[in-house]
Write a protein that holds these residues in place. Structure first.
Motif, PDB file in Angstrom:
ATOM      1  N   GLU A 220     -33.536  63.775 -72.936  1.00 48.02           N
ATOM      2  CA  GLU A 220     -33.318  62.387 -73.345  1.00 48.02           C
ATOM      3  C   GLU A 220     -32.092  61.771 -72.674  1.00 48.02           C
ATOM      4  OE1 GLU A 220     -33.240  62.082 -77.569  1.00 48.02           O
ATOM      5  OE2 GLU A 220     -35.349  62.623 -77.817  1.00 48.02           O
ATOM      6  N   ASP A 221     -31.254  62.595 -72.057  1.00 42.95           N
ATOM      7  CA  ASP A 221     -30.078  62.089 -71.349  1.00 42.95           C
ATOM      8  C   ASP A 221     -30.374  61.815 -69.878  1.00 42.95           C
ATOM      9  OD1 ASP A 221     -28.504  62.350 -73.646  1.00 42.95           O
ATOM     10  OD2 ASP A 221     -27.962  64.423 -73.161  1.00 42.95           O
ATOM     11  N   PHE A 222     -31.591  62.130 -69.428  1.00 46.70           N
ATOM     12  CA  PHE A 222     -31.923  62.017 -68.010  1.00 46.70           C
ATOM     13  C   PHE A 222     -32.797  60.802 -67.711  1.00 46.70           C
ATOM     14  CE2 PHE A 222     -30.305  66.260 -67.746  1.00 46.70           C
ATOM     15  CZ  PHE A 222     -29.943  66.431 -66.411  1.00 46.70           C
ATOM     16  N   TYR A 223     -32.698  60.382 -66.446  1.00 41.88           N
ATOM     17  CA  TYR A 223     -33.516  59.294 -65.918  1.00 41.88           C
ATOM     18  C   TYR A 223     -34.110  59.758 -64.594  1.00 41.88           C
ATOM     19  CZ  TYR A 223     -31.064  56.502 -69.390  1.00 41.88           C
ATOM     20  OH  TYR A 223     -30.557  56.033 -70.568  1.00 41.88           O
ATOM     21  N   VAL A 224     -35.248  59.186 -64.236  1.00 42.86           N
ATOM     22  CA  VAL A 224     -35.908  59.588 -62.999  1.00 42.86           C
ATOM     23  C   VAL A 224     -36.358  58.366 -62.213  1.00 42.86           C
ATOM     24  CG1 VAL A 224     -36.724  61.763 -64.009  1.00 42.86           C
ATOM     25  CG2 VAL A 224     -38.213  59.740 -64.052  1.00 42.86           C
ATOM     26  N   VAL A 225     -36.569  58.581 -60.920  1.00 41.88           N
ATOM     27  CA  VAL A 225     -37.243  57.604 -60.066  1.00 41.88           C
ATOM     28  C   VAL A 225     -38.584  58.207 -59.696  1.00 41.88           C
ATOM     29  CG1 VAL A 225     -37.241  56.392 -57.853  1.00 41.88           C
ATOM     30  CG2 VAL A 225     -35.121  56.601 -59.164  1.00 41.88           C
TER      31      VAL A 225
ATOM     32  N   THR B  90     -40.249  53.335 -59.282  1.00 41.11           N
ATOM     33  CA  THR B  90     -40.071  53.003 -60.689  1.00 41.11           C
ATOM     34  C   THR B  90     -38.931  53.830 -61.273  1.00 41.11           C
ATOM     35  OG1 THR B  90     -42.428  52.520 -60.955  1.00 41.11           O
ATOM     36  CG2 THR B  90     -41.166  52.949 -62.962  1.00 41.11           C
ATOM     37  N   PHE B  91     -37.999  53.165 -61.933  1.00 37.82           N
ATOM     38  CA  PHE B  91     -36.899  53.835 -62.633  1.00 37.82           C
ATOM     39  C   PHE B  91     -37.233  53.857 -64.120  1.00 37.82           C
ATOM     40  CE2 PHE B  91     -32.992  53.309 -65.157  1.00 37.82           C
ATOM     41  CZ  PHE B  91     -32.290  54.445 -64.779  1.00 37.82           C
ATOM     42  N   ARG B  92     -37.114  55.027 -64.751  1.00 33.76           N
ATOM     43  CA  ARG B  92     -37.440  55.139 -66.177  1.00 33.76           C
ATOM     44  C   ARG B  92     -36.708  56.321 -66.789  1.00 33.76           C
ATOM     45  NH1 ARG B  92     -40.645  59.529 -66.724  1.00 33.76           N
ATOM     46  NH2 ARG B  92     -42.058  60.115 -65.016  1.00 33.76           N
ATOM     47  N   GLY B  93     -36.698  56.360 -68.116  1.00 30.62           N
ATOM     48  CA  GLY B  93     -36.147  57.497 -68.820  1.00 30.62           C
ATOM     49  C   GLY B  93     -37.017  58.725 -68.619  1.00 30.62           C
ATOM     50  N   ALA B  94     -36.388  59.889 -68.539  1.00 33.94           N
ATOM     51  CA  ALA B  94     -37.137  61.128 -68.323  1.00 33.94           C
ATOM     52  C   ALA B  94     -37.925  61.506 -69.574  1.00 33.94           C
ATOM     53  CB  ALA B  94     -36.191  62.256 -67.940  1.00 33.94           C
ATOM     54  N   GLN B  95     -39.019  62.221 -69.351  1.00 35.91           N
ATOM     55  CA  GLN B  95     -39.868  62.710 -70.425  1.00 35.91           C
ATOM     56  C   GLN B  95     -40.018  64.221 -70.289  1.00 35.91           C
ATOM     57  OE1 GLN B  95     -43.450  60.491 -69.725  1.00 35.91           O
ATOM     58  NE2 GLN B  95     -42.491  58.506 -70.158  1.00 35.91           N
ATOM     59  N   SER B  96     -40.548  64.849 -71.317  1.00 39.42           N
ATOM     60  CA  SER B  96     -40.674  66.305 -71.295  1.00 39.42           C
ATOM     61  C   SER B  96     -41.499  66.790 -70.110  1.00 39.42           C
ATOM     62  CB  SER B  96     -41.289  66.802 -72.610  1.00 39.42           C
ATOM     63  OG  SER B  96     -42.557  66.203 -72.833  1.00 39.42           O
ATOM     64  N   GLY B  97     -42.456  65.982 -69.684  1.00 41.98           N
ATOM     65  CA  GLY B  97     -43.279  66.368 -68.544  1.00 41.98           C
ATOM     66  C   GLY B  97     -42.548  66.334 -67.216  1.00 41.98           C
ATOM     67  N   ASP B  98     -41.317  65.800 -67.210  1.00 44.72           N
ATOM     68  CA  ASP B  98     -40.528  65.710 -65.977  1.00 44.72           C
ATOM     69  C   ASP B  98     -39.583  66.898 -65.795  1.00 44.72           C
ATOM     70  OD1 ASP B  98     -41.588  63.107 -65.495  1.00 44.72           O
ATOM     71  OD2 ASP B  98     -40.074  62.247 -66.843  1.00 44.72           O
TER      72      ASP B  98
ATOM     73  N   VAL C 163     -39.151  61.748 -57.724  1.00 44.51           N
ATOM     74  CA  VAL C 163     -38.469  62.022 -56.457  1.00 44.51           C
ATOM     75  C   VAL C 163     -36.952  62.007 -56.589  1.00 44.51           C
ATOM     76  CG1 VAL C 163     -40.397  61.108 -55.121  1.00 44.51           C
ATOM     77  CG2 VAL C 163     -38.497  59.593 -55.742  1.00 44.51           C
ATOM     78  N   ALA C 164     -36.433  61.651 -57.758  1.00 41.38           N
ATOM     79  CA  ALA C 164     -34.984  61.636 -57.958  1.00 41.38           C
ATOM     80  C   ALA C 164     -34.692  61.694 -59.451  1.00 41.38           C
ATOM     81  CB  ALA C 164     -34.353  60.384 -57.352  1.00 41.38           C
ATOM     82  N   CYS C 165     -33.526  62.233 -59.790  1.00 39.79           N
ATOM     83  CA  CYS C 165     -33.149  62.304 -61.198  1.00 39.79           C
ATOM     84  C   CYS C 165     -31.631  62.330 -61.332  1.00 39.79           C
ATOM     85  CB  CYS C 165     -33.745  63.540 -61.870  1.00 39.79           C
ATOM     86  SG  CYS C 165     -33.056  65.119 -61.295  1.00 39.79           S
ATOM     87  N   ALA C 166     -31.159  61.983 -62.502  1.00 38.32           N
ATOM     88  CA  ALA C 166     -29.741  62.073 -62.845  1.00 38.32           C
ATOM     89  C   ALA C 166     -29.622  61.926 -64.354  1.00 38.32           C
ATOM     90  CB  ALA C 166     -28.919  60.998 -62.138  1.00 38.32           C
TER      91      ALA C 166
END
Length: 253
Positions: A50-55, A12-20, A62-65
């Motif tokens: 808020e500028d980050f995304y995660v898988v 799943t690709f989504r916007g990052a949250q504080s818990g990430d 397991v991944a971020c950028a």
């Protein structure tokens, strides 16, 4: 889930949250240690979350950028993939998903700065660029001592957004029992539709991941789900109606 060493991935690709924040920090540490990424502390990850995304796979990041947005282009930065998931299409999934985000926001080009992964970005269409063509606001951020190389490519076009994974790398699907192999068609919404297009005998009912009728064993390769399945197809199997290939795949059909 896995079978014979080949991964079946529900990513799943989504916007990052504080818990990430902690997960992104830990993912980045090995790349910081080798000089591939600039060190960022937990506070900076939290500030820029808020500028980050995660898988996410099985509720584990397991991944971020991240994305920096400028007036005329956007920069993808801090690309990090868990070492246990590298070489399985996760980096490609993250990168192409972010390109689609940028295309949807109206950015024509995306830039990356790389010191150790130039060949990897080049594989996905990024080309070296003249730093002088960067926006002035980005030029002021350059650290000449890092000697990072800026690379640029167009964002994914709207016509490619049907399948982010196949839009950059040609993928092949083999139906083992039927003896049919074909290049994945971006116009197909799912592996079920692709199987039907190639006259492969398949069973299906709901076509939405709710009944499990279209379950098939994945003999080799990697897939991603458009939505989370409502039923578990079982170890080594996938639901054709909501999955697409993330790498070359072999199906028991």
């Amino acid at each position: 889930m896995s079978q014979g060493g080949d991964e079946i991935i529900d990513a799943t690709f989504r916007g990052a949250q504080s818990g990430d924040v902690l997960a992104m920090y830990e993912l980045s540490k090995p790349f910081v240690a080798t000089g591939g990424l600039i060190a960022r502390d937990l506070e900076l990850f939290d500030t820029d979350v808020e500028d980050f995304y995660v898988v996410e796979i099985d509720e584990v990041v397991v991944a971020c950028a991240g994305i920096r947005r400028f007036t005329d282009l956007a920069e993808i930065f801090n690309v990090a993939v868990d070492g246990r998931w590298q070489s399985l299409g996760i980096g490609r999934f993250l990168l192409t998903s972010m390109l689609i985000v940028l295309e949807s926001e109206g950015f024509a080009d995306a830039v990356v700065f790389t010191k150790t992964t130039r060949d990897w970005f080049a594989r996905y269409g990024f080309l070296p660029m003249d730093p002088a063509s960067l926006p002035a606001e980005r030029l002021t951020m350059l650290d000449p001592e890092r000697k990072s190389i800026p690379m640029v490519r167009p964002t994914v076009q709207a016509s490619d957004s049907i399948d982010a994974l196949a839009s950059i790398t040609e993928l092949r699907v083999r139906f083992e029992r039927s003896g049919v192999e074909a290049v994945w068609d971006n116009g197909c919404d799912s592996l079920l539709m692709f199987a039907e297009k190639n006259d492969i005998d398949t069973a299906s009912l709901c076509r939405g991941g709710m009944c499990g009728t279209c379950s098939s064993a994945l003999k080799q390769g990697t897939v991603s789900y458009d939505v989370r399945p409502d039923v578990d197809p079982g170890d080594g199997s996938i639901l054709l109606c909501i999955s697409r290939p993330a790498a070359n795949v072999v199906l028991d059909l």
